[in-house]
Design a protein around this motif. Structure first.
Motif, PDB file in Angstrom:
ATOM      1  N   ASP A 228      93.685   4.282  36.902  1.00 47.42           N
ATOM      2  CA  ASP A 228      94.102   4.089  35.261  1.00 47.42           C
ATOM      3  C   ASP A 228      93.162   4.760  34.314  1.00 47.42           C
ATOM      4  OD1 ASP A 228      95.992   3.144  33.609  1.00 47.42           O
ATOM      5  OD2 ASP A 228      94.924   1.144  33.660  1.00 47.42           O
TER       6      ASP A 228
ATOM      7  N   LYS B 229      92.071   4.274  31.024  1.00 46.88           N
ATOM      8  CA  LYS B 229      92.220   3.275  29.861  1.00 46.88           C
ATOM      9  C   LYS B 229      92.148   3.585  28.377  1.00 46.88           C
ATOM     10  CE  LYS B 229      91.469  -0.091  33.066  1.00 46.88           C
ATOM     11  NZ  LYS B 229      92.089  -1.581  33.435  1.00 46.88           N
TER      12      LYS B 229
ATOM     13  N   GLY C 265      96.261  -0.180  26.951  1.00 48.34           N
ATOM     14  CA  GLY C 265      96.919  -0.914  28.114  1.00 48.34           C
ATOM     15  C   GLY C 265      96.902   0.409  29.298  1.00 48.34           C
ATOM     16  N   GLY C 266      96.368   1.466  29.136  1.00 51.31           N
ATOM     17  CA  GLY C 266      96.727   2.498  30.111  1.00 51.31           C
ATOM     18  C   GLY C 266      97.495   3.702  29.500  1.00 51.31           C
TER      19      GLY C 266
ATOM     20  N   TYR D  52      96.297  -8.155  41.196  1.00 51.69           N
ATOM     21  CA  TYR D  52      95.765  -6.710  40.698  1.00 51.69           C
ATOM     22  C   TYR D  52      94.333  -6.738  40.700  1.00 51.69           C
ATOM     23  CZ  TYR D  52      95.226  -3.361  36.995  1.00 51.69           C
ATOM     24  OH  TYR D  52      94.804  -2.147  36.074  1.00 51.69           O
TER      25      TYR D  52
ATOM     26  N   ASN E 228      94.167  -9.520  37.651  1.00 50.54           N
ATOM     27  CA  ASN E 228      95.468  -9.634  36.969  1.00 50.54           C
ATOM     28  C   ASN E 228      96.363 -10.262  37.805  1.00 50.54           C
ATOM     29  OD1 ASN E 228      94.535  -8.325  34.428  1.00 50.54           O
ATOM     30  ND2 ASN E 228      94.613  -6.562  35.316  1.00 50.54           N
TER      31      ASN E 228
ATOM     32  N   ARG F 215      99.479  -9.684  38.375  1.00 55.10           N
ATOM     33  CA  ARG F 215     100.744  -8.974  38.000  1.00 55.10           C
ATOM     34  C   ARG F 215     100.552  -7.356  38.454  1.00 55.10           C
ATOM     35  NH1 ARG F 215      98.910  -5.709  34.308  1.00 55.10           N
ATOM     36  NH2 ARG F 215      97.307  -6.505  32.914  1.00 55.10           N
TER      37      ARG F 215
ATOM     38  N   GLY G 105      99.831  -3.378  37.709  1.00 56.10           N
ATOM     39  CA  GLY G 105      98.967  -2.837  36.636  1.00 56.10           C
ATOM     40  C   GLY G 105     100.424  -1.683  36.079  1.00 56.10           C
ATOM     41  N   ASP G 106     100.186  -1.509  34.894  1.00 59.61           N
ATOM     42  CA  ASP G 106     101.122  -0.421  34.122  1.00 59.61           C
ATOM     43  C   ASP G 106     100.201   0.382  33.551  1.00 59.61           C
ATOM     44  OD1 ASP G 106     103.652   0.617  33.612  1.00 59.61           O
ATOM     45  OD2 ASP G 106     103.848  -0.659  31.863  1.00 59.61           O
ATOM     46  N   PRO G 107     100.269   1.598  33.481  1.00 53.74           N
ATOM     47  CA  PRO G 107     101.071   2.701  34.270  1.00 53.74           C
ATOM     48  C   PRO G 107     100.530   2.658  35.740  1.00 53.74           C
ATOM     49  CG  PRO G 107      99.736   3.683  33.050  1.00 53.74           C
ATOM     50  CD  PRO G 107      99.293   2.368  32.552  1.00 53.74           C
ATOM     51  N   ASP G 108      99.370   2.065  36.247  1.00 60.43           N
ATOM     52  CA  ASP G 108      98.954   2.471  37.529  1.00 60.43           C
ATOM     53  C   ASP G 108      99.849   2.170  38.536  1.00 60.43           C
ATOM     54  OD1 ASP G 108      97.714   0.383  35.571  1.00 60.43           O
ATOM     55  OD2 ASP G 108      96.219  -0.234  37.001  1.00 60.43           O
TER      56      ASP G 108
END
Ligand code: AMP
Ligand code: GLY
Length: 423
Positions: A202, A204, A216-217, A259, A275, A277, A279-282
């Motif tokens: 990702d 960042k 956030g990425g 994550y 995390n 959840r 990852g976004d956008p990963d």
């Protein structure tokens, strides 16, 4: 089966696309979803933060599985309410989501589980912060001890900046700096068993070359051709499984996506953060290459039966996501800027335009509605091919103030933001 996806970002759009591809999934619902998700899901105007409203929607739609995407509803206990109602939920309880919700808690669990990570001190007073900065040394890493949407961390050589960030946060974790490329590893967990997805990376920082503030990425890719082939397996053994055992021992078994943000240091992989959840956008490129049914996998995890289904498989080739952000991001964002070119980009072979911060006006025009607006995801035969396709598609999309990086997934692939220090 039918599935309800809770959330409205790029992660939820990517999840909905992958769920819709699973032959076992007959219908996808979203709460509230976004304009892009409408093509594959039925949207419901429901507040993802309201446990009662989400549970009521799950009952009304009769879904077999709820997938809660973002951290905020998880930390707020939406998964607990679904569990109380007897509805299968992929996403941890509030007690287990503290792995992301509190940096101090996650460090405590890592220490108890013997997980390799940065040395750290939890501090509440300026004197404690000053002592920890001197003990752990420069570059200084100061983390807000609460959810901060990816903006709670300062990494700097400037001691005054480190002190000022700590003062602005209140309770902080001061950490040793971990040097090495960063990797995102997503482990699908059912409380005791874990299945890793293919690792991703990702990007960042907002600007090319890893410059500027954290976001956030801004983009991501998979696979990591330069990483050791058994990286995921090693991290499951050394990090994920001990963490699952420790959480179960504490009476807070972790069901959902753990994550693991890793730094591949000279001393081996070490955890930067957890995390609770995807990852976004990963996760977007990872889901593009997933070759086995996502609904079946997540349903088995939610039901504590991950050991009964075959591990996730990934196709050959590569995938890349390039984020298009609005003016002002990450300090602020711009709403209402008219977006053009999405349909043309989305029609290109191997390309998905993933919505994150978009909205439709009353007269049906697509406009910006957040910091990260869209992500252009492409699959290709290798990273270079996927990257070329993603940028060719991204070139078709415009809106006033559009920001994007031009070096997502570019060479050298192994050495990215990890070493980007300000000051
Ligand atoms: P986090 O919110 O913990 O993911 O931190 C955001 C970003 O700050 C990470 O992705 C890293 O780039 C950087 N970072 C956090 N902790 C460390 C650390 N101990 N050493 C080096 N960089 C770090
Ligand atoms: N892309 C980083 C995150 O989802 O936290």
């Amino acid at each position: 089966m039918s599935v309800l996806v809770v959330g409205s970002g790029g992660r939820e759009h990517a999840l909905a696309l992958a769920l819709a591809r699973d032959p076992a999934v007959a219908a996808v619902h979203a709460a509230p979803g976004n304009p892009g998700m409408a093509a594959v899901a039925t949207l419901h105007e429901v507040d993802p933060m309201s446990a009662a409203a989400v549970t009521d929607l799950a009952r009304r739609t009769g879904v077999d599985l709820v997938v809660v995407g973002p951290e905020a509803p998880l930390v707020a206990g939406v998964a607990d309410a679904l569990a109380d109602a007897g509805i299968a939920c992929f996403g941890p309880s509030a007690a287990a989501a503290r792995l992301e919700g509190s940096k101090a808690f996650s460090k405590e669990v890592m220490a108890a589980a013997g997980v390799p990570t940065a040395r750290a001190r939890t501090c509440t007073t300026p004197e404690e912060v000053a002592a920890a900065l001197d003990e752990l040394g420069s570059p200084y890493v100061v983390k807000h001890d609460a959810l901060a949407a990816g903006k709670g961390v300062v990494v700097t050589r400037d001691r005054d900046e480190a002190l000022a960030h700590a003062a602005a946060c209140g309770r902080v974790v001061v950490e040793e700096f971990l040097d090495g490329p960063e990797v995102s590893l997503f482990a699908v967990c059912d409380g005791t068993t874990a299945r890793a997805l293919q690792p991703a990376q990702d990007f960042k920082r907002i600007h090319d070359g890893g410059r500027g503030p954290n976001t956030g990425g801004m983009g991501s890719y998979t696979p990591l051709g330069w990483a050791q082939p058994d990286l995921a397996e090693r991290v499951v053994e050394a990090v994920v499984e001990p963490t699952l055992r420790e959480m179960a021992r504490r009476g807070a078994p972790f069901v959902g996506c753990l994550y693991v943000g890793l730094a591949l240091t000279a001393d081996g992989p070490r955890v930067i953060e957890y995390n609770c959840r995807f990852g976004d956008p990963d996760v977007q490129p990872v889901l593009a290459l997933l070759d086995s049914p996502l609904g079946v996998l997540l349903h088995a995890a939610a039901r504590g039966r991950l050991a009964d289904v075959s591990p996730p498989r990934f196709g050959a080739g590569a995938a890349v996501s390039v984020v298009l952000a609005s003016a002002g991001y990450p300090a602020s964002s711009s709403k209402g800027d008219v977006i053009t070119g999405v349909a043309d980009a989305d029609a290109l072979p191997g390309v998905d335009v993933i919505h994150a911060g978009t909205a439709l006006t009353e007269d049906g025009r697509l406009v910006t509605a957040g910091g990260r607006v869209l992500a252009v995801r492409a699959v290709g035969t290798d990273v270079a091919d996927a990257r070329a396709r993603a940028y060719a598609a991204a070139d078709l999309i415009s809106f006033p103030g559009l920001q994007r990086r031009s070096d997502i997934a570019a060479e050298p692939l192994g050495v990215v933001e990890g070493a980007a220090v300000r000051g």
